[in-house]
Design an enzyme around this catalytic site. Structure first.
Site, PDB file in Angstrom:
ATOM      1  N   TYR A   6      -0.045  -4.511  11.413  1.00 13.95           N
ATOM      2  CA  TYR A   6      -0.212  -3.138  10.950  1.00 13.95           C
ATOM      3  C   TYR A   6       0.421  -2.139  11.915  1.00 13.95           C
ATOM      4  CZ  TYR A   6      -2.908  -3.766   6.705  1.00 13.95           C
ATOM      5  OH  TYR A   6      -3.272  -4.062   5.424  1.00 13.95           O
TER       6      TYR A   6
ATOM      7  N   HIS B 276       0.821  -1.217   0.000  1.00 17.57           N
ATOM      8  CA  HIS B 276       0.000   0.000   0.000  1.00 17.57           C
ATOM      9  C   HIS B 276       0.859   1.273   0.000  1.00 17.57           C
ATOM     10  CE1 HIS B 276      -3.774  -2.212   0.673  1.00 17.57           C
ATOM     11  NE2 HIS B 276      -3.070  -2.977   1.494  1.00 17.57           N
TER      12      HIS B 276
ATOM     13  N   ASN C 210     -10.305  -2.990   1.774  1.00 16.10           N
ATOM     14  CA  ASN C 210      -9.933  -2.938   0.367  1.00 16.10           C
ATOM     15  C   ASN C 210     -11.162  -2.628  -0.481  1.00 16.10           C
ATOM     16  OD1 ASN C 210      -7.120  -3.570   0.526  1.00 16.10           O
ATOM     17  ND2 ASN C 210      -7.615  -5.735   0.783  1.00 16.10           N
TER      18      ASN C 210
END
Length: 487
Positions: free
Chosen positions: A337, A53, A127
């Site tokens: 994350y 990303h 997404n």
């Protein structure tokens, strides 16, 4: 004799396909060295851009509740009709680097930060597709490695991409999405967003629901075919960024309507397939869409680096009334994350304006580290203490999930209709004749580049398993292209 896979310390790895969990259905275990080592090492492979990303765009706006959902969740930002919450939304491609083109065939990130004023930020990291390629986070580094540049040639290699998919039959559903008409959005404004994972909602009475998020674009779906995308990339590699920025500057504010699917927690165990499997969707006939509200983007960032590149999201940023599920991919992302942001931006990245909570200040005993802006002065840095420092509430955010069994690595037990192919076949059969033809052409053009016949055959077997026509047409198209190359 093949080599033995080991950890970084040289210990043999017993299972590199399944993460360790508390029983067959339970949450994942922090004692799983292979899982944590793979994810933590993977997060540190690139400096300074995101490993995935990396190429992104973002904007500020608000979310407004339009329909009553307080009977399903006690989350404050969803508590009453008309309530508005400031948001920041970051769009992105997945595989490309920071300077990559926008109009490419790739899933799109759709990450929303709700600056929830009463009880902290809520991050929803999704997404533009409702499913994904894999079910277990232990395979995520392998998957991304197969899609990124080859370490020898320095470019993406069809051999690597399709070899991984040949060994990952659960990818067939997402491949069908990616190579279909929606694989290349015309812009960020003209695509849907999905939470993709299953999450938990809990209401004021303690009733729990499993929930899936669907952000439906109010601009309508618009996509590019391969030729249009190539022309767009050639004319403007930054097409999506430019479109989003200019639309907001003109006062044409993009918006999405948020719907959710809700499953009472008790129904999950006997559902016909595993509802926590990220490679599958919940049919709307079983769990219809429930309207929640509207998300509007109305303000561009003042500085792309400070606000888009330094924006940090973690699906572990929950608020009371929301929580995780036993979705294995989600469980892995809860760690990965936040850990990626600690590596990329530093341990104090939550103090940056784009990431900091609004109105309420974070109050904890974390201290020091690079770029520490809020030092808490002479306040005590331990807990409990006798000096009126921040104290725990004792109130859990979500409902505990029951677990049973022995610790270990497990393949999740199959439900009655839990194969890897049936939803890919259903998606294919939903397509029009033209959509099917374009899907076949898109896949065949890439799969025909693979050098190994056995890898091609393994992939074709997956599409045959999804739908006989799907597999047969694809086999014929690949054979024709390969024959042309040989001649």
């Amino acid at each position: 004799m093949s080599k033995i896979l080991t950890t970084e310390s040289g210990a043999p790895v017993a299972d590199n396909q399944n993460s360790a969990s508390a029983g067959e259905y339970g949450p994942l275990l922090i004692q799983d060295q292979q899982l944590l080592e793979k994810l933590a090492r993977f997060n540190r492979e690139r400096i300074p851009e995101r490993v995935v990303h990396a190429r992104g765009s973002g904007a500020y706006g608000y979310f407004e509740v339009t329909d009553e959902v307080a009977r399903y969740t006690r989350a404050g930002f969803l508590s009453e009709v008309g309530k508005r919450t400031e948001v920041f939304l970051r769009f992105s491609t997945v595989a490309g680097n920071l300077g990559a083109s926008d109009a490419v065939r790739d899933p799109r990130g759709f990450a929303v930060k709700f600056y929830y004023t009463e009880e902290g930020n809520y991050d929803l990291v999704g997404n533009n597709t409702p499913v994904f390629f894999i079910k277990d986070p232990i395979k995520f580094p392998d998957f991304i490695h197969s899609q990124k540049r080859d370490p020898y040639t320095g470019v993406q290699e069809a051999d690597n991409v399709w070899d991984f998919w040949a060994h990952s039959p659960a990818s067939t559903h997402q491949i069908t999405w990616l190579f279909g008409d929606r694989g290349i959005p015309a812009s960020y404004r003209h695509m849907n967003g999905y939470g993709s994972h299953t999450y938990q909602w809990v209401n004021a009475d303690g009733d729990a629901y499993w929930v899936k998020y669907h952000f439906k674009t109010n601009q309508g779906i618009r996509c590019l075919d391969g030729a249009q995308a190539a022309e767009t990339v050639g004319g403007d590699a930054d097409s999506h960024q430019r479109d989003l920025h200019q639309a907001i500057e003109r006062g044409v504010f993009p918006s999405w309507t948020l719907y959710v699917q809700l499953m009472p927690v008790a129904e999950a165990a006997d559902y016909r397939f595993n509802p926590f499997d990220l490679t599958k969707v919940w049919p709307h006939i079983d769990y219809p869409l429930v309207k929640v509200g509207r998300l509007v983007l109305n303000r561009n960032p003042e500085n792309v680096f400070a606000e888009v590149e330094q924006a940090a999201f973690s699906p572990n940023n929950f608020v009371p009334g929301t929580g995780p599920s036993p979705d294995k991919m989600l469980q892995g992302r809860l760690f990965a994350y936040a850990d990626a942001q600690r590596y990329r931006l530093g341990v104090n990245h939550t103090q940056l304006p784009v990431n900091a909570p609004r109105a309420t200040e974070a109050a904890n005993y974390g201290r020091d580290g690079y770029m520490a802006a809020n030092s808490a002065g002479r306040g005590k840095n331990y807990e409990p203490n006798s000096y009126d420092g921040p104290a725990q509430t004792g109130d859990v955010l979500a409902t505990p999930v029951a677990v049973a069994g022995h610790t270990g690595t497990y393949t999740t037990p199959a439900h009655t209709k839990d194969d890897d192919f049936f939803q890919a076949g259903e998606l294919y059969r939903l397509m029009s004749a033209g959509e099917r033809t374009r899907l076949i052409d898109n896949i065949a053009g890439f799969l025909a580049q693979v050098s190994r016949d056995d890898v091609v055959e393994k992939n074709l077997a997956h599409f045959h398993a999804a739908d006989e026509e799907y597999g047969a047409r694809l086999a014929a198209a690949v054979a024709k292209l390969r024959a042309g190359d040989e001649s």
